[in-house]
Design an enzyme around this catalytic site. Structure first.
Site, PDB file in Angstrom:
ATOM      1  N   ASP A 126       0.952  -1.158  -0.074  1.00 22.99           N
ATOM      2  CA  ASP A 126       0.012  -0.160   0.100  1.00 22.99           C
ATOM      3  C   ASP A 126       1.438   1.293  -0.061  1.00 22.99           C
ATOM      4  OD1 ASP A 126      -2.453   1.841   0.455  1.00 22.99           O
ATOM      5  OD2 ASP A 126      -1.899   1.998   2.739  1.00 22.99           O
TER       6      ASP A 126
ATOM      7  N   ASP B 216      -0.488   5.128   0.881  1.00 19.62           N
ATOM      8  CA  ASP B 216      -0.454   5.745   1.673  1.00 19.62           C
ATOM      9  C   ASP B 216      -0.948   5.464   3.308  1.00 19.62           C
ATOM     10  OD1 ASP B 216      -1.082   8.372  -0.059  1.00 19.62           O
ATOM     11  OD2 ASP B 216      -2.582   7.194  -1.051  1.00 19.62           O
TER      12      ASP B 216
ATOM     13  N   GLY C  98     -10.606   6.762  -1.563  1.00 17.11           N
ATOM     14  CA  GLY C  98     -10.569   7.450  -3.062  1.00 17.11           C
ATOM     15  C   GLY C  98     -10.871   8.559  -2.439  1.00 17.11           C
ATOM     16  N   GLY C  99      -9.865   9.933  -3.186  1.00 17.76           N
ATOM     17  CA  GLY C  99     -10.433  11.758  -2.667  1.00 17.76           C
ATOM     18  C   GLY C  99     -12.152  12.057  -3.391  1.00 17.76           C
TER      19      GLY C  99
ATOM     20  N   ARG D  53     -13.886  10.316  -0.888  1.00 21.19           N
ATOM     21  CA  ARG D  53     -14.226  10.949   0.381  1.00 21.19           C
ATOM     22  C   ARG D  53     -14.991  12.297   0.030  1.00 21.19           C
ATOM     23  NH1 ARG D  53      -7.978  10.646   1.413  1.00 21.19           N
ATOM     24  NH2 ARG D  53      -9.148   8.705   2.123  1.00 21.19           N
TER      25      ARG D  53
ATOM     26  N   HIS E 217     -10.480  17.290  -8.067  1.00 17.70           N
ATOM     27  CA  HIS E 217     -10.039  16.393  -7.731  1.00 17.70           C
ATOM     28  C   HIS E 217      -8.081  16.652  -8.145  1.00 17.70           C
ATOM     29  CE1 HIS E 217      -8.366  11.911  -7.371  1.00 17.70           C
ATOM     30  NE2 HIS E 217      -8.595  12.151  -5.911  1.00 17.70           N
TER      31      HIS E 217
ATOM     32  N   ASN F 288       0.622  10.520  -8.308  1.00 14.03           N
ATOM     33  CA  ASN F 288       0.400  10.430  -6.917  1.00 14.03           C
ATOM     34  C   ASN F 288       1.876   9.681  -6.192  1.00 14.03           C
ATOM     35  OD1 ASN F 288      -0.834  12.579  -6.999  1.00 14.03           O
ATOM     36  ND2 ASN F 288      -2.504  11.541  -5.332  1.00 14.03           N
TER      37      ASN F 288
ATOM     38  N   ASP G 116      -1.789  -0.003   6.069  1.00 10.89           N
ATOM     39  CA  ASP G 116      -1.561   0.682   7.386  1.00 10.89           C
ATOM     40  C   ASP G 116      -3.056   0.816   8.362  1.00 10.89           C
ATOM     41  OD1 ASP G 116      -2.355   1.927   5.474  1.00 10.89           O
ATOM     42  OD2 ASP G 116      -1.991   3.665   6.876  1.00 10.89           O
TER      43      ASP G 116
HETATM   44  C1  XBP Z   1      -5.309   6.196   0.149  1.00 12.58           C
HETATM   45  C2  XBP Z   1      -6.570   6.703  -0.079  1.00 12.58           C
HETATM   46  C3  XBP Z   1      -6.605   8.066  -1.583  1.00 12.58           C
HETATM   47  C4  XBP Z   1      -6.090   8.766  -0.715  1.00 12.58           C
HETATM   48  C5  XBP Z   1      -6.096  10.124  -1.452  1.00 12.58           C
HETATM   49  O1  XBP Z   1      -5.631   4.905   1.189  1.00 12.58           O
HETATM   50  O2  XBP Z   1      -7.593   6.815   0.878  1.00 12.58           O
HETATM   51  O3  XBP Z   1      -7.249   8.600  -1.148  1.00 12.58           O
HETATM   52  O4  XBP Z   1      -5.997   9.361   0.771  1.00 12.58           O
HETATM   53  O5  XBP Z   1      -5.886  10.258  -2.858  1.00 12.58           O
HETATM   54  P1  XBP Z   1      -4.755   3.707   1.045  1.00 12.58           P
HETATM   55  P2  XBP Z   1      -6.853  10.539  -3.462  1.00 12.58           P
HETATM   56  O6  XBP Z   1      -3.346   4.123   1.170  1.00 12.58           O
HETATM   57  O7  XBP Z   1      -5.857   2.171   1.179  1.00 12.58           O
HETATM   58  O8  XBP Z   1      -4.428   2.991  -0.597  1.00 12.58           O
HETATM   59  O9  XBP Z   1      -7.607  11.832  -3.475  1.00 12.58           O
HETATM   60  O10 XBP Z   1      -5.280  10.096  -5.069  1.00 12.58           O
HETATM   61  O11 XBP Z   1      -7.734   9.178  -4.269  1.00 12.58           O
HETATM   62 MG    MG Z   2      -2.796   2.887   3.418  1.00  8.81          MG
END
Ligand code: XBP
Ligand code: MG
Length: 258
Positions: A12, A14, A55-56, A59, A85, A131, A186
């Site tokens: 993963d 983030d 997902g942004g 979200r 976004h 990203n 995480d």
């Molecule tokens: C990461 C996410 C992502 C980021 C934002 O989750 O949920 O949506 O927060 O990125 P994980 P985007 O670590 O479980 O993959 O805005 O590009 O979606």
């Molecule tokens: Mg994560």
């Protein structure tokens, strides 16, 4: 014992490879809201609640439906989300280019060691592909993108985590079975996703996820550890090790595939 060898590690991004949410994604969302004259400022606490949805774009919709409503939003807000976004992604990648977000302890060391030991590498994340490219380029250098067999990211699958789709996508791209791999996560949504795909999972927690339910994780650590910075074991079996290296990964893999 099943006849399986550990062949690949799937990460993963983030929260796992880097602590990106609070001081990265959150800041970039707020910059995009300002740019578009939207009267939202996601503070650290609210953002923690919004992380329930991955997902942004998803979200932002979740924030309207469950938290801030649409009173102060433009009428066409839902139509504006893809553009908003994209602006958020621009702010986020610009922030990464400043070097503001480092990799977490032990990440670079483990990636090098895994490669030296012939383990294949992959990424499975809900974030936007740009990203991931920006994070690797600005921490490990652009050549590191070639270290990964597959960077599975964002909208490439219809259902984001906690669905297992993104891990299944990565496994299929590598031509591997889940029992030949280990996943690194995480968060609760992350482990639900990796477990849905049948993967043994190691967890490194962060400030937003330290109280999540990680039932079924092989081990839960505060970070991967460095020689001078041992990890703390929060749950599970670290086999007496103080940092995650290939030897420990082999032991975890053997135990979970016995
Ligand atoms: C990461 C996410 C992502 C980021 C934002 O989750 O949920 O949506 O927060 O990125 P994980 P985007 O670590 O479980 O993959 O805005 O590009 O979606
Ligand atoms: Mg994560």
């Amino acid at each position: 014992m099943k006849n399986t060898t550990l062949k690949a590690l799937i990460f993963d991004v983030d929260g796992t490879l880097a602590d990106t949410e609070r001081d990265g994604h959150r800041v970039a969302f707020n910059a995009a809201f300002r740019e578009y004259g939207i009267d939202w400022d996601w503070d650290v606490e609210l953002y923690g609640k919004l992380l329930a949805v991955t997902g942004g774009k998803e979200r932002m919709r979740f924030c309207v439906s469950n938290f801030l409503g649409n009173d102060n939003l433009p009428d066409n807000f839902d139509d504006l989300i893809p553009e908003l976004h994209a602006a958020k992604t621009r702010h986020y990648t610009e922030l990464l280019a400043t070097g503001a977000i480092p990799l977490r302890p032990g990440v670079e060391r483990l990636l090098h060691e895994a490669r030296e030991n012939g383990l294949r590498l992959a990424v499975a994340t809900t974030t936007t592909p740009e990203n991931v490219t920006a994070l690797f380029s600005h921490t490990l250098g652009e050549e590191s993108l070639g270290w990964f067999d597959i960077i599975a990211a964002g909208d490439v699958v219809p259902a984001k985590k906690p669905a297992g789709d993104i891990y299944n996508y990565a496994l299929e791209a590598m031509g591997l079975r889940p029992e030949e791999c280990l996943a690194f996560e995480d968060s609760r949504n992350g482990i639900l996703s990796s477990q849905d795909a049948g993967l043994t999972t190691l967890i490194t927690v962060n400030g937003y996820t330290q109280d999540d339910d990680f039932s079924g994780a092989a081990v839960v650590l505060d970070h991967l550890g460095e020689p001078a910075q041992p990890f703390n074991v929060l749950a599970g079996d670290a086999h007496g090790h103080s940092m995650v290296n290939c030897e420990l990964l082999e032991k975890i893999h053997a135990k979970n595939n016995a």
